[in-house]
Design an enzyme around this catalytic site. Structure first.
Site, PDB file in Angstrom:
ATOM      1  N   GLY A 178       0.786  -1.230   0.000  1.00  0.00           N
ATOM      2  CA  GLY A 178       0.000   0.000   0.000  1.00  0.00           C
ATOM      3  C   GLY A 178       0.816   1.278   0.000  1.00  0.00           C
ATOM      4  CB  SER A 179       4.305   2.184  -0.867  1.00  0.00           C
ATOM      5  OG  SER A 179       4.436   1.781  -2.215  1.00  0.00           O
ATOM      6  CG  ASN A 180       1.687   3.343  -5.696  1.00  0.00           C
ATOM      7  OD1 ASN A 180       2.088   4.349  -6.270  1.00  0.00           O
ATOM      8  ND2 ASN A 180       2.278   2.166  -5.841  1.00  0.00           N
ATOM      9  NE  ARG A 237      -8.140 -11.348  -6.368  1.00  0.00           N
ATOM     10  CZ  ARG A 237      -8.323 -12.661  -6.466  1.00  0.00           C
ATOM     11  NH1 ARG A 237      -9.059 -13.154  -7.444  1.00  0.00           N
ATOM     12  NH2 ARG A 237      -7.817 -13.474  -5.584  1.00  0.00           N
ATOM     13  CB  ILE A 238      -7.965  -9.175 -14.835  1.00  0.00           C
ATOM     14  CG1 ILE A 238      -6.607  -9.786 -15.144  1.00  0.00           C
ATOM     15  CG2 ILE A 238      -8.545  -8.428 -16.027  1.00  0.00           C
ATOM     16  CD1 ILE A 238      -5.554  -8.823 -15.565  1.00  0.00           C
ATOM     17  CG  HIS A 251       2.052  -1.473 -15.767  1.00  0.00           C
ATOM     18  ND1 HIS A 251       1.776  -2.769 -15.378  1.00  0.00           N
ATOM     19  CD2 HIS A 251       3.111  -1.560 -16.625  1.00  0.00           C
ATOM     20  CE1 HIS A 251       2.604  -3.593 -15.985  1.00  0.00           C
ATOM     21  NE2 HIS A 251       3.424  -2.887 -16.742  1.00  0.00           N
ATOM     22  CD  GLU A 272     -14.999  -4.891 -21.310  1.00  0.00           C
ATOM     23  OE1 GLU A 272     -15.241  -6.090 -21.108  1.00  0.00           O
ATOM     24  OE2 GLU A 272     -15.688  -4.156 -22.045  1.00  0.00           O
ATOM     25  CB  ALA A 318       8.832   7.332 -10.647  1.00  0.00           C
TER      26      ALA A 318
END
Ligand code: GRF
Length: 218
Positions: A27-29, A108-109, A126, A159, A190
Site C-alpha cells: 500500500g505504498s501508493n 487481479r484483472i 503500472h 477491459e 516515481a
C-alpha cells in the site's frame, strides 16, 4: 472496447472526489495518495480500502490512517475479479460512497461489471512505460530486455490488461548494476509522485479522452 472510459461528467459538479482503493500488497501508493490529501495538494478523500488478501499491509496502513479497511473474499477466482466476488466489491465500494476506484497493486484483472458500476472512473498504476512490459513484474521484464529507461504509467482501466488510456507517465533510468529490487524501488519513488498527479488531473475535471489520448481541456 465495449465499456467507455470516464467521460468527464462528474467533475462538472464541484464534488470532492471520493476514492476507494483496491490493493493486495503493502500500500505504498495508497500512502502517497493519503499524504497528498493530508498535505492539501489533492482535493479528495480516501473513503475506503479493500484488499483481496486478508493480511495485506495495505489494510493495516488504512486502519492506521482511520480509513475503513476491508478484506473482501475474491473467491472462487485466482487472477480476476468477477461474478459474485465482483458484486461483493461493488457493494462495499457503493456503501462507502466511492465515486473513483484506484487500483494500487491490486493483483487481479477487473472486469466489465466494476468498470460500468463506476462509469469508467477506475485507474491503475503500472510499473513500466506502457505499452512496454505489460503484465507481471514489469521491472524484471525491463531488466531482462536491457532497456536503459523504464518508468511508470497511470492509466484509465479498460477491459484489456494494462491497455487503457494513459494519464501520466514518469521515466526512470536503469542504472548499471541495478537489481530487480533496486530498480523496482526507484520506479516506486516515481509512482508515488505519478499517482497523486494523475488524481489531481482527474479531480480538476478537465481530462478528456479522445480515442486513446487523454488531454486536458482549458
Ligand atoms: C506497484 O509497483 C504498482 O506499480 C504495482 O504493484 C505495486 C504496488 O505497490 N501494480 P504498493 O502496494 O502500492 O506498495
Amino acid at each position: 472496447m465495449a465499456v467507455r472510459c470516464y467521460d468527464g461528467r462528474m467533475n462538472s459538479e464541484t464534488k470532492q472526489m471520493k476514492i476507494g482503493v483496491l490493493g493486495s500488497g503493502s500500500g505504498s501508493n495508497m500512502q502517497a495518495i493519503l499524504d497528498a490529501v493530508k498535505a492539501g495538494t489533492l482535493d479528495a478523500r480516501v473513503v475506503c480500502v479493500i484488499a483481496d488478501v486478508p493480511d495485506a499491509g495495505i489494510l493495516e496502513r488504512g486502519r492506521r490512517h482511520g480509513v475503513p479497511s476491508f478484506y473482501v473474499d475474491p473467491a472462487p477466482y485466482k487472477t480476476k475479479l468477477d461474478g459474485d466476488a465482483e458484486a461483493r466489491y461493488i457493494a462495499v465500494l457503493r456503501e462507502q460512497g466511492v465515486d473513483t476506484v484506484v487500483l494500487a497493486g491490486f493483483m487481479r484483472i477487473v472486469k466489465r461489471g466494476l468498470l460500468q458500476a463506476f462509469g469508467g472512473r477506475v485507474l491503475n498504476i503500472h510499473p513500466a512505460l506502457l505499452p512496454s512490459f505489460p503484465g507481471l513484474k514489469a521491472w524484471e521484464q525491463a531488466l531482462a530486455y536491457g532497456v536503459t529507461v523504464t518508468g511508470c504509467t497511470v492509466h484509465f482501466v479498460d477491459e484489456g490488461t494494462d491497455t487503457g488510456p494513459i494519464i501520466v507517465q514518469r521515466a526512470v533510468p536503469v542504472q548499471p548494476g541495478d537489481t530487480a529490487a533496486t530498480l523496482h524501488a526507484r520506479i516506486q519513488t516515481a509512482e508515488h509522485e505519478a499517482y497523486p498527479e494523475a488524481l489531481r488531473l482527474l479531480a480538476s475535471g478537465r481530462l478528456k479522452i479522445s480515442g486513446r489520448a487523454v488531454t486536458q481541456q482549458f
